[in-house]
Design an enzyme around this catalytic site. Sequence first.
Site, PDB file in Angstrom:
ATOM      1  N   SER A 144       5.065   0.499  -1.241  1.00 18.41           N
ATOM      2  CA  SER A 144       3.665   0.997  -0.697  1.00 18.41           C
ATOM      3  C   SER A 144       3.869   2.250  -0.022  1.00 18.41           C
ATOM      4  O   SER A 144       4.956   2.633   0.297  1.00 18.41           O
ATOM      5  CB  SER A 144       3.262  -0.149   0.583  1.00 18.41           C
ATOM      6  OG  SER A 144       2.104   0.424   0.959  1.00 18.41           O
ATOM      7  N   TYR A 158       4.800  -4.861   7.875  1.00 18.02           N
ATOM      8  CA  TYR A 158       4.723  -4.735   6.113  1.00 18.02           C
ATOM      9  C   TYR A 158       5.356  -3.534   5.707  1.00 18.02           C
ATOM     10  O   TYR A 158       5.928  -3.552   4.828  1.00 18.02           O
ATOM     11  CB  TYR A 158       3.200  -4.822   5.988  1.00 18.02           C
ATOM     12  CG  TYR A 158       2.688  -4.633   4.550  1.00 18.02           C
ATOM     13  CD1 TYR A 158       2.800  -5.444   3.554  1.00 18.02           C
ATOM     14  CD2 TYR A 158       2.487  -3.286   4.153  1.00 18.02           C
ATOM     15  CE1 TYR A 158       2.364  -5.299   2.440  1.00 18.02           C
ATOM     16  CE2 TYR A 158       1.864  -2.967   2.920  1.00 18.02           C
ATOM     17  CZ  TYR A 158       1.981  -3.882   1.926  1.00 18.02           C
ATOM     18  OH  TYR A 158       1.491  -3.673   0.667  1.00 18.02           O
TER      19      TYR A 158
END
Length: 249
Positions: A144, A158
């Site tokens: 990501s 995250y």
Amino acid sequence: MTTGVTVVTGGSRGIGAAVARRLGGLEGRVCISYREDAEAARSVVSDVIAAGGEAVAVQADMSRPDDIERLFTTADKELGTLSGLVNNVGILEQQCRVDELDAARLRRILDTNVVGYFMCARQAVLRMSTMHGGVGGAIVNVSSAASRLGAPGEYVDYAASKGAVDTLTTGLSLEVASEGIRVNAVRPGFIRTQIHASGGDPDRVARVERNLPMRRGGDPDEVAAAVVWLLSAQASYVTGSFIDLAGGK
């Protein structure tokens, strides 16, 4: 063009589903995992088959090593010799600051996003490495843009899990480069998928896209195109590399 057997984790929605459908269009054989939504998984399987490929769906929780092993043995039995893995599944929880986190939340995030990726990579290497009698293959990890940006005030946990995915990509690519396995990653950001609803902000992409250099969010199929290229023979001399798909952010 016909592709081999690819395991796509989290293949019932979003980026994973887009990857599976693209592979189906190349007459690929695809084994997708899903955690809860059996109907969505069946829909993706139908789409892959309609496009000319083969597909099976396996209910599996990527935080559970036994489920992961069952996913890969099912792919072996139903589809044949593994040639690719897309480590795609990922979870996040409600937006919060680090000083609002607890250990249980951190363990849930890391068990799926980090431990799950490692255990899937292990299963793939055991099947594809020439050291283990395999004929090679490719692994694509879905990281990501958060691993670079940190996601402050939203999902630092995250983001940290995706930082670990980046390190896994680099380390594993060097470890198995001489064994016929290529390992690369994509780093999507601001993609229109359902994951934002999990964080309590379903309209997040629409909210932030005006601040992106490209002034728009991305679509899952744009990420899938990069993933499928990295799996393909066209990327035969690419390993340890990262493709950022975040609109210039």
